[in-house]
Design an enzyme around this catalytic site. Structure first.
Site, PDB file in Angstrom:
ATOM      1  N   GLU A  82      54.263  46.466  35.252  1.00  0.00           N
ATOM      2  CA  GLU A  82      55.137  46.197  36.503  1.00  0.00           C
ATOM      3  C   GLU A  82      56.369  47.043  36.593  1.00  0.00           C
ATOM      4  O   GLU A  82      56.748  47.889  37.649  1.00  0.00           O
ATOM      5  CB  GLU A  82      55.629  44.719  36.427  1.00  0.00           C
ATOM      6  CG  GLU A  82      56.613  44.431  37.226  1.00  0.00           C
ATOM      7  CD  GLU A  82      56.998  42.788  36.638  1.00  0.00           C
ATOM      8  OE1 GLU A  82      56.319  41.869  37.148  1.00  0.00           O
ATOM      9  OE2 GLU A  82      58.185  42.826  36.037  1.00  0.00           O
TER      10      GLU A  82
ATOM     11  N   THR B 116      30.211  38.718  26.268  1.00  0.00           N
ATOM     12  CA  THR B 116      29.592  37.199  25.886  1.00  0.00           C
ATOM     13  C   THR B 116      30.456  36.304  26.448  1.00  0.00           C
ATOM     14  O   THR B 116      31.702  36.448  25.960  1.00  0.00           O
ATOM     15  CB  THR B 116      29.345  37.128  24.261  1.00  0.00           C
ATOM     16  OG1 THR B 116      28.670  38.254  23.892  1.00  0.00           O
ATOM     17  CG2 THR B 116      28.962  35.904  23.972  1.00  0.00           C
TER      18      THR B 116
ATOM     19  N   ASN C 245      49.635  42.457  22.748  1.00  0.00           N
ATOM     20  CA  ASN C 245      49.347  41.348  23.784  1.00  0.00           C
ATOM     21  C   ASN C 245      50.010  40.258  23.280  1.00  0.00           C
ATOM     22  O   ASN C 245      50.493  39.906  22.111  1.00  0.00           O
ATOM     23  CB  ASN C 245      47.731  41.348  23.957  1.00  0.00           C
ATOM     24  CG  ASN C 245      47.526  40.599  25.194  1.00  0.00           C
ATOM     25  OD1 ASN C 245      48.454  40.392  26.177  1.00  0.00           O
ATOM     26  ND2 ASN C 245      46.253  40.799  25.588  1.00  0.00           N
TER      27      ASN C 245
ATOM     28  N   ASP D  48      33.263  32.817  15.978  1.00  0.00           N
ATOM     29  CA  ASP D  48      32.002  33.593  15.911  1.00  0.00           C
ATOM     30  C   ASP D  48      31.604  33.477  14.473  1.00  0.00           C
ATOM     31  O   ASP D  48      32.484  33.046  13.554  1.00  0.00           O
ATOM     32  CB  ASP D  48      32.282  35.171  16.310  1.00  0.00           C
ATOM     33  CG  ASP D  48      31.114  35.724  16.788  1.00  0.00           C
ATOM     34  OD1 ASP D  48      29.919  34.964  16.549  1.00  0.00           O
ATOM     35  OD2 ASP D  48      31.045  36.898  17.070  1.00  0.00           O
TER      36      ASP D  48
ATOM     37  N   THR E   4      44.542  44.468  28.518  1.00  0.00           N
ATOM     38  CA  THR E   4      44.220  43.919  29.561  1.00  0.00           C
ATOM     39  C   THR E   4      45.333  44.358  30.985  1.00  0.00           C
ATOM     40  O   THR E   4      46.266  44.671  30.381  1.00  0.00           O
ATOM     41  CB  THR E   4      45.094  42.199  29.382  1.00  0.00           C
ATOM     42  OG1 THR E   4      44.106  41.627  28.383  1.00  0.00           O
ATOM     43  CG2 THR E   4      44.906  41.387  30.662  1.00  0.00           C
TER      44      THR E   4
ATOM     45  N   ASP F 227      48.457  43.456  39.990  1.00  0.00           N
ATOM     46  CA  ASP F 227      49.438  43.757  41.032  1.00  0.00           C
ATOM     47  C   ASP F 227      50.178  44.953  40.533  1.00  0.00           C
ATOM     48  O   ASP F 227      50.974  45.415  41.687  1.00  0.00           O
ATOM     49  CB  ASP F 227      50.364  42.498  40.833  1.00  0.00           C
ATOM     50  CG  ASP F 227      51.336  42.366  39.973  1.00  0.00           C
ATOM     51  OD1 ASP F 227      50.900  42.497  38.686  1.00  0.00           O
ATOM     52  OD2 ASP F 227      52.412  41.601  39.966  1.00  0.00           O
TER      53      ASP F 227
ATOM     54  N   LYS G 166      34.802  36.695  36.214  1.00  0.00           N
ATOM     55  CA  LYS G 166      35.219  37.162  34.963  1.00  0.00           C
ATOM     56  C   LYS G 166      34.051  37.627  33.945  1.00  0.00           C
ATOM     57  O   LYS G 166      34.011  38.735  33.395  1.00  0.00           O
ATOM     58  CB  LYS G 166      35.720  36.067  34.210  1.00  0.00           C
ATOM     59  CG  LYS G 166      36.237  36.097  32.629  1.00  0.00           C
ATOM     60  CD  LYS G 166      36.763  35.226  32.019  1.00  0.00           C
ATOM     61  CE  LYS G 166      37.209  35.617  30.660  1.00  0.00           C
ATOM     62  NZ  LYS G 166      38.210  34.647  30.170  1.00  0.00           N
TER      63      LYS G 166
ATOM     64  N   TYR H 188      43.678  39.196  36.139  1.00  0.00           N
ATOM     65  CA  TYR H 188      43.534  40.297  35.157  1.00  0.00           C
ATOM     66  C   TYR H 188      42.254  41.068  35.362  1.00  0.00           C
ATOM     67  O   TYR H 188      41.266  40.337  36.072  1.00  0.00           O
ATOM     68  CB  TYR H 188      43.808  39.919  33.855  1.00  0.00           C
ATOM     69  CG  TYR H 188      42.752  38.652  33.363  1.00  0.00           C
ATOM     70  CD1 TYR H 188      41.700  38.959  33.172  1.00  0.00           C
ATOM     71  CD2 TYR H 188      43.354  37.378  33.427  1.00  0.00           C
ATOM     72  CE1 TYR H 188      40.775  38.018  32.639  1.00  0.00           C
ATOM     73  CE2 TYR H 188      42.660  36.484  32.993  1.00  0.00           C
ATOM     74  CZ  TYR H 188      41.403  36.552  32.475  1.00  0.00           C
ATOM     75  OH  TYR H 188      40.412  35.624  32.118  1.00  0.00           O
TER      76      TYR H 188
ATOM     77  N   TYR I 137      35.070  30.707  50.711  1.00  0.00           N
ATOM     78  CA  TYR I 137      33.651  31.208  50.410  1.00  0.00           C
ATOM     79  C   TYR I 137      33.099  30.725  49.024  1.00  0.00           C
ATOM     80  O   TYR I 137      32.652  31.400  48.092  1.00  0.00           O
ATOM     81  CB  TYR I 137      34.073  32.796  50.252  1.00  0.00           C
ATOM     82  CG  TYR I 137      34.424  33.364  51.463  1.00  0.00           C
ATOM     83  CD1 TYR I 137      33.161  33.936  52.259  1.00  0.00           C
ATOM     84  CD2 TYR I 137      35.597  33.580  52.046  1.00  0.00           C
ATOM     85  CE1 TYR I 137      33.502  34.329  53.615  1.00  0.00           C
ATOM     86  CE2 TYR I 137      35.985  34.356  53.027  1.00  0.00           C
ATOM     87  CZ  TYR I 137      34.794  34.597  53.980  1.00  0.00           C
ATOM     88  OH  TYR I 137      34.978  35.252  55.115  1.00  0.00           O
TER      89      TYR I 137
ATOM     90  N   ASP J 299      69.144  35.089  42.195  1.00  0.00           N
ATOM     91  CA  ASP J 299      68.318  35.983  41.564  1.00  0.00           C
ATOM     92  C   ASP J 299      68.156  37.162  42.220  1.00  0.00           C
ATOM     93  O   ASP J 299      67.559  37.326  43.404  1.00  0.00           O
ATOM     94  CB  ASP J 299      66.696  35.395  41.469  1.00  0.00           C
ATOM     95  CG  ASP J 299      65.835  36.522  40.562  1.00  0.00           C
ATOM     96  OD1 ASP J 299      65.791  37.570  40.692  1.00  0.00           O
ATOM     97  OD2 ASP J 299      65.109  35.848  39.708  1.00  0.00           O
TER      98      ASP J 299
END
Length: 957
Positions: free
Chosen positions: A375, A428, A496, A533, A543, A547, A593, A623, A719, A817
């Site tokens: 951003e 997966t 992240n 796993d 990621t 936007d 996804k 994302y 939809y 703000d």
């Protein structure tokens, strides 16, 4: 206030392979002490003691990872083996039993290179052990940030350092140059040979076990001698009016110093006073006056000089007297942001990287002020594009683009195994969960996934398998210490935070590296916090926040139009082409996804995988993400889209640019067609989500609760996808914040202004009156802050849309703000220019005028009281399910040794905050005092303000 959070709830997609995870009973608990007993040129000896803090063991296995390529050559009191950097020691037959409270000690001799950093990831029977092997903490106390010195400089160095054991030494560095070392407290030194220039000073503490920690950097300036300073270095003044700049001395004088200002250039510009007397470094203000004779616009350079001091210069440029006040306000704001003394950027070579905020103690979407986001980079481009429009100088825009490409778009070496990606098996399936205590999420290979329909055409268009998109978050100063793929030192570093479902707030995140080599965290790095796993492989994963990438395209459209009008389109044609390429890859945000079919998904197993474009919803989802093995010989990589789309992420203007503007046409076979469909679908979504009051409701999902569940009966659809009042996250509710209203609707307003799109106008005709009715202008302006939603939209019927009579919104509170006020003003000004709506123009101008009443040396800001900072020391509460959740039995460490486990708090995993200069304000609050107040200078907000001023000048100047 808690702000928007990017890239929440991305399931950690991990494929089988790599180091097997060892099952262990939850009763295992241990403490390991590692100690180097002797050391020689290429070798060393060490002992490792295990204390059993859990149930009695009948057989034990100790593991650790060497960080610097060390090798065990001879060991005793155990059976040693080494695979790469991983060492395994099993009990000798004669010492299988280790009772509760008992200790076992092994020893070895090994080889080493130039460094011999101690391991930190000890585990017994697969369970991570706690200290005392915790890295020291260190903070620079001298010099102070922004300090100036003159050659021959004697820069005093001092640091505080603590450790669970003892601190062996503190090294002081200027960049990569070692400038001093002290082996005992108080840790001090002197840099007596500092050359002239700007320098970044750090302190690096090493403890008795070889563990290392580095302080936050402090920037200082060394001048060739005593110097005069002036800021800003460029000033604009309308003909016939006045402006100001500040003059000061770099260092305190021993006796009063007289500074004289002289002029070269236009005689129409004068300054007052022309002499200043200084007995300290305090700033003094100089007024520059344009005589206003109506002649040709002039430029003058004023030199501020004093005997024995290096002079400073300020360039003053006259503006046409009819120039909008807001055009001048843009230039003033721009000069503040770009002034190196302001602290908005860190410089890497010739490139600048914007911080999220000037201030470091900052928790909202990023969890530290000196991280930055995609951003921020998109706003950096917007700032420089607006500067190009105003001045005709496009070099800063090109430099901003180069910085974005180098530092926040992963390079080939950062995503090395994309060529292993199988588009028929993108990833997966792993369900998301509404509660953090339901993580790690188990991978489910029986749930069908669809095929990726755009991978092959992207590779054909661009000649490789790499993704050209921004990762959402980087640690600019490498504050956490992850570095690049575990090297611990490289800045900026990809990191992240969010990864665990809709209930995870920033206060509950566990920071992790984007390239997880298992060097930090637990035995499997951080991966087994998120997914379950049979085995875990070292991997990279990124990621994208759609936007931000869409804003890059939006800015590219504006820049291309402005440069074309100036006859300079060729100067930025490369950047415009790369923006179209980014938009081509941004289509991954249009897909479910797991590339499942869009519509009527009610279970992960019955919802079928899509084929062709049946998995495309054509909206901007929350994302997209991609990753793969770090091992280039491993045979896998993965990609995911997202089925959840928030109204605040839609950008129909970017869709218009990529589908209708030749200079921004994607190279792929179907990219332009997909964006054309997306333009229509995004505008339909906004119409569907518009409440009876006018505000835009939350969004839509193809995967209820992130697990393709069945929504409550009667949930409206779009939809075949389900209405969600607060898509993706709930703490705080994602469509509560007014900022998402103006960020999203600004793009719709700009589309309307540029194209006259009737669908966009219909949405704005209803949204603008609602917003104005909830706005107070003037110096103490008030705009909406939080909103509350009731009801739901009617199920979408494209041929006969409903009225949404039961979908209502209420403004709960208001604030000042400044960034959102500027975004809001952009909505109103774009709408007013095309529609002629006088109320919108008047309110937009009033908001910009009010912002000018809140100027300071760094920009425009208002104080904020942060009552949410009481969550710094929260630990997980099983009754409220709030606080950082760590699965039972899981323990690990941050790079500086901060422990991660049950009972961890946001602060305990981020102990560096205790060294922040602003920390005492928060500590006093945690101790029962009032909530602290901060005045923050967020980069995106300051750039939003500047570009709002520029927009007014463009439209009405």
């Amino acid at each position: 206030m808690t702000r928007r959070r990017v890239a929440l709830a991305v399931a950690a997609v991990v494929l089988s392979g790599g180091v097997p995870a060892v099952a262990a009973p939850l009763a295992v608990a241990c403490t390991v002490t590692y100690k180097v007993t002797n050391e020689w040129n290429n070798g060393f000896g060490a002992s490792v003691a295990i204390r059993n803090d859990g149930d009695a063991m009948n057989g034990w296995r100790l593991t650790w990872t060497f960080p610097d390529g060390q090798r065990v050559q001879q060991g005793w009191n155990g059976t040693f083996s080494q695979n790469g950097s991983v060492v395994t020691v099993t009990n000798p037959d004669w010492a299988r039993n280790l009772p509760t409270g008992g200790t076992a000690e092994v020893g070895f001799n090994g080889s080493k290179g130039a460094t011999n950093t101690a391991p930190t990831d000890f585990a017994v029977n697969g369970v991570s052990c706690t200290g005392p092997n915790k890295a020291p903490t260190v903070a620079l106390t001298s010099p102070t940030s922004g300090a100036s010195y003159t050659v021959p400089a004697q820069i005093p160095l001092a640091a505080t350092a603590t450790d669970d054991g003892s601190v062996a030494k503190v090294d002081f560095y200027a960049g990569d140059q070692l400038i001093a070392t002290d082996t005992s407290a108080p840790f001090t030194g002197t840099w007596s040979s500092a050359p002239a220039g700007d320098h970044s000073i750090t302190a690096r503490a090493t403890d008795n076990l070889g563990l290392v920690a580095t302080s936050a950097p402090v920037g200082v300036k060394v001048l060739s001698g005593p110097a005069v300073l002036a800021s800003p270095s460029t000033v604009s003044v309308k003909q016939g009016q006045t402006a100001t700049f500040d003059v000061s001395l770099a260092t305190a004088p021993s006796s009063p110093v007289t500074v004289t200002l002289t002029r070269s250039g236009s005689g129409n510009l004068t300054v007052s006073p022309s002499t200043l007397t200084f007995s300290s470094t305090a700033k003094q203000t100089v007024t520059v006056t344009s005589t206003g004779n109506g002649g040709e616009l002039g430029t003058a350079t004023f030199t501020a000089s004093a005997t024995g001091h290096t002079p400073a210069t300020v360039t003053v440029k006259e503006l046409d007297p009819s120039t909008s006040d807001f055009n001048q306000a843009f230039l003033n704001q721009y000069n503040k942001i770009k002034d190196p003394a302001s602290g908005y950027f860190r410089k890497f070579g010739d490139l600048l990287v914007p911080y999220h905020s000037v201030e470091t103690l900052m928790v909202e979407a990023p969890d530290h002020g000196h991280q930055t986001t995609s951003e921020a980079f998109s706003y950096y481009l917007w700032l420089e594009a607006s500067y190009g429009r105003v001045t005709g100088d496009w070099a800063p825009f090109k430099s901003a683009f180069a910085s974005m490409e180098k530092f926040i778009i992963p390079a080939k070496e950062d995503q090395p195994t994309n060529d292993k990606y199988d588009a028929s098996k993108p990833a997966t399936y792993a369900p998301e969960h509404p509660r953090m205590d339901q993580y790690p999420s188990e991978l489910n290979s029986s749930a069908p996934v669809g095929s990726d329909p755009i991978a092959a055409e992207l590779k054909a268009a661009y000649g490789n398998s790499d993704i050209y998109g921004m990762h959402w978050l980087i640690d600019v100063d490498n504050t956490y210490g992850f570095g690049r793929c575990g090297d611990g030192t490289t800045a900026p570093s990809y990191i992240n935070t969010y990864q665990r479902g809709s209930s995870e707030s920033v206060w509950e995140t566990i920071p992790q590296p984007s390239c997880d080599t298992f060097k930090h965290g637990g035995p499997n790095g951080f991966l087994d916090l998120f997914t379950k796993d049979a085995s875990y492989a070292k991997q990279w994963k990124y990621t994208n926040a759609p936007d931000a990438d869409a804003r890059v395209v939006q800015v590219a459209l504006l820049a291309q139009q402005w440069a074309t009008a100036q006859g300079k389109a060729s100067e930025i044609s490369t950047e415009i082409g790369k923006s179209a390429k980014m938009g081509d890859y941004l289509r991954y945000a249009m897909f479910d996804k797991y590339f499942k079919r869009i519509g009527n998904c009610n279970s992960p197993t019955s919802c079928p995988g899509g084929s062709g474009k049946s998995s495309a919803h054509y909206l901007m989802s929350w994302y997209y993400a991609w990753g793969g093995a770090t091992d280039t010989s491993a045979g896998w990589a993965w990609r995911i889209g997202d089925g959840a789309s928030h109204q605040g992420y839609q950008n129909p203007l970017a869709a218009y640019a990529l589908s209708q503007v030749p200079a921004l046409k994607p190279l792929s076979a179907t990219g332009q067609q997909d964006w054309s469909t997306s333009l229509d679908r995004q505008l339909e979504l906004l119409q569907w989500l518009q409440s009876a009051d006018g505000a835009i409701a939350g969004g839509v999902t193809n995967s209820w609760e992130g697990q393709y569940g069945a929504p409550p009966s009667g949930t409206p659809t779009f939809y075949g996808m389900y209405y969600d009042a607060h898509p993706v996250w709930r703490d705080p509710p994602s469509n509560r914040w007014f900022g998402f209203q103006v960020w999203g609707i600004e793009r719709t307003a700009a589309l309307y202004r540029l194209t006259g799109d009737a669908r966009a106008k219909k949405i704005l005709d209803k949204w603008v009156p609602w917003a104005i009715a909830n706005t107070t202008t003037g110096t103490n302006f008030q705009i909406p802050s939080d909103m509350e939603w009731t009801g739901a939209p009617d199920t979408w019927n494209a041929s006969n849309p409903g009225s949404n009579a039961n979908l209502r919104v209420r403004v709960l509170n208001y604030n000042q703000d400044v960034g959102i006020a500027a975004s809001y003003a952009k909505v109103l000004l774009n709408y007013a220019e095309r529609s002629g709506n006088e109320a919108a123009k008047t309110t937009g101008e009033a908001l910009l005028t009010a912002l000018l009443d809140h100027q300071d040396d760094l920009g425009i800001a208002t104080p904020e009281t942060r009552s949410d900072y009481n969550r710094f020391d929260d630990v997980y509460d099983t009754s409220t399910r709030e606080g950082p959740y760590v699965p039972p039995g899981w323990t690990g460490k941050m790079p500086n040794g901060d422990q991660i486990g049950q009972g961890s708090s946001f602060l305990s995993m981020r102990s560096m905050y205790k060294n922040d200069p602003q920390w005492p304000k928060v500590q006093a609050y945690l101790d029962g005092g009032p909530a602290p107040t901060f005045t923050y200078h967020r980069f995106w907000a300051q750039a939003e303000i500047a570009t709002a001023f520029a927009l007014h000048a463009e439209l009405f100047g």
